[in-house]
Motif scaffolding. Sequence first.
Motif: not given
Length: 127
Positions: A67-71
């Motif tokens: 989803a492109g979020f930070p890990i």
Amino acid sequence: MSEEAAAPEERKRVWKTPANVTLCLESDLADPGSRGFVLQIGDAFFHGFVVKKDGEVAGWVDRCPHAGFPIAVEFDRYLSRDGELILCGWHGAVFEPISGKCVGGPCAGGKLTPWPVQVVDGFVKTA
């Protein structure tokens, strides 16, 4: 009549870093362990993290392919509790620490984006 506060301006992101930037001492990383980095490059920012597992060090762009979020939900908390896998705190995807391959969760079969790093004279540096 009150004025609405302006929304904060989104920070520009870059996805690569220059070579030979010293990040930390290799000995600063537990084994297994991880550490996040935010580097300012001009007027933009790079977000990445490094992991150490079984004596190997790998770098990854801090962005889940799902989803492109930070890990990490919490800075520097990239690994599962047992230190065996990288864990996306948002959607539960899990990745092999050195290969970056997603081995479970919503992006199974995908891969983290590599961030080239190397160990030189005991220092972790960008490559």
